[in-house]
Design an enzyme around this catalytic site. Structure first.
Site, short mmCIF file in Angstrom:
data_model
loop_
_atom_site.label_atom_id
_atom_site.label_comp_id
_atom_site.label_asym_id
_atom_site.label_seq_id
_atom_site.Cartn_x
_atom_site.Cartn_y
_atom_site.Cartn_z
CD GLU A 21 -3.18 -0.62 -0.13
OE1 GLU A 21 -3.23 -0.36 -1.08
OE2 GLU A 21 -3.42 -1.72 0.50
CG HIS A 22 -0.29 4.70 0.55
ND1 HIS A 22 -0.37 6.12 -0.11
CD2 HIS A 22 -1.17 4.24 1.17
CE1 HIS A 22 -1.75 6.34 0.44
NE2 HIS A 22 -2.45 5.25 0.92
CG ASP A 24 0.54 3.14 -6.30
OD1 ASP A 24 0.71 3.44 -5.27
OD2 ASP A 24 -0.67 2.91 -6.68
CB SER A 55 -23.52 5.57 -14.70
OG SER A 55 -23.83 6.61 -13.81
CD GLU A 157 -8.01 7.32 -10.53
OE1 GLU A 157 -8.53 7.44 -9.16
OE2 GLU A 157 -8.67 6.44 -11.09
CG ASP A 169 -6.13 1.17 -7.99
OD1 ASP A 169 -5.38 0.33 -7.10
OD2 ASP A 169 -6.41 2.15 -7.46
#
Length: 379
Positions: A21-22, A24, A55, A157, A169
């Site tokens: 986690e964190h 990347d 959507s 993103e 992701d």
């Protein structure tokens, strides 16, 4: 709006990050897997140069937005659009810029539906991005590779949505395989499929969605990323990936205490990812529990991105018989995961539910996920 029949349906999964986690955006290592909750996009042709997206999330109709392709090429989304539309429109914008001149962009209607929980740290955003990316890639004749499309999703993103996330992701959502994780080197973008072996080990991944929502584009995430950059500069390295656990003693002497703890998390988390891959290969999934717990403790104490609900979920899952547990995702809310023997699922679920009730927390949403295949055309 067109009344034309859909040209097809494409889908992409959310993801669970098993560990890493964190790391990347620090050029480090991650080990996510795609899950069986997916986002689907049905696409119909138009006779004009308009890209229309609509959507339906949580059984309620969302807003729609129409973008002219020429205007979209210049800017990722028109002004004053509903926030969710920046994800599909951002992908279209990024793909227009990445596609070769032989591509044939034209107007389309995109209808999006999703079973990936929003705000739970399961990357509902990447699922939208990757589903739209594979659809437009095929229909516009862009002929970009799966790894190219992960970059398209990250660009959307980062630049259209404004969330300073890494590429993990999108990689998991694009490249996932059944009962396997994707080991990603975020510096080289090299990937390797690592079998998880959950089925033969009689294990399930239980997701405990705290229902505490988070948003990556808000301050906490940005502050952690800035701390990592400051720590790398203090150590005179390009990225924290370049540090090993043996460098931490020197790191403690050249930066303030908070920055050091942020750095220590990333450095030790990278080491845990590598160790998890090794243990999975040599001993299987029942041997990784302590690594998951150490990861959660590091995120709670050094990176300070947990919340009381996540800590309660992890502690209660372990008391109910989980092998290991940790928060997953960017933090400040979202979900925890627990690796649970199949015959302990009810006991763990009951333990977590009781602990949340005793703490006065909102009842969590608890469900299992299966490591699944990545983005593709469904029909």
């Amino acid at each position: 709006m067109t009344d034309a029949a859909p040209l097809g349906v494409w889908s992409a999964p959310g993801r669970v990050n098993l560990i890493g986690e964190h790391t990347d955006y620090n050029d480090g290592f991650v080990l996510p897997f795609a899950i069986d909750a997916r986002t689907a996009v049905a696409v119909a042709p138009r006779t004009d140069a308009v890209l229309r997206v609509s959507s339906s999330f949580d059984d309620s109709e969302a807003s729609v937005q129409i973008a002219d392709l020429d205007a979209l090429f210049a800017s990722p989304a028109p002004d004053s659009v509903p926030e969710w539309t920046t994800y599909p429109l951002g992908v279209a914008w990024a793909l227009l810029h990445a596609a070769p001149e032989t591509a044939r962009p034209h107007g389309l209607d995109l209808a999006i539906a999703s079973s990936v929980p929003v705000g739970a740290g399961l990357s509902s955003s990447a699922a939208i991005e990757c589903a739209v990316a594979v659809a437009l890639n095929e229909l516009w004749g862009a002929e970009l590779s799966a790894k190219d499309l992960t970059r398209v999703g990250r660009t959307a993103e980062n630049e259209a949505v404004g969330a300073p996330t890494g590429i993990m992701d999108q990689t998991a959502s694009m490249l996932g395989e059944a009962d396997a994780a994707v080991f990603l080197d975020c510096r080289t973008l090299a990937t390797e499929i690592v079998p998880l072996g959950l089925e033969p080990a009689d294990l399930e991944v239980l997701v405990i969605d705290t229902l505490v929502t988070h948003a990556h584009s808000t301050g906490g995430y940005r502050e952690r990323r800035a701390s990592c950059e400051q720590g790398a500069a203090a150590m005179d390295v390009a990225m924290l990936r370049d540090l090993a656990p043996g460098d931490l003693e020197r790191a403690a002497s050249v930066m303030d205490e908070v920055t050091f703890r942020r750095v220590r998390h990333v450095v030790t988390e990278n080491a845990r990812v590598l160790e998890t891959v090794r243990v999975l290969r040599e001993s299987g999934p029942r041997a990784i529990g302590e690594l998951l717990l150490a990861s959660h403790a590091s995120m709670r104490d050094d990176f300070e991105i947990s919340v009381p609900e996540l800590d309660t979920a992890v502690e209660a899952a372990m008391s109910g018989g989980a092998i290991g547990a940790r928060m997953t995702g960017g933090g400040f809310g979202g979900a925890a995961i627990a690796l649970v023997p199949r015959d302990r699922l009810d006991a763990v679920t009951d333990a977590v539910t009781a602990a949340f009730s005793a703490s006065g927390f909102r009842a969590p949403r608890i469900f299992t996920v299966q490591p699944s295949v990545g983005a593709h055309r469904d029909r």
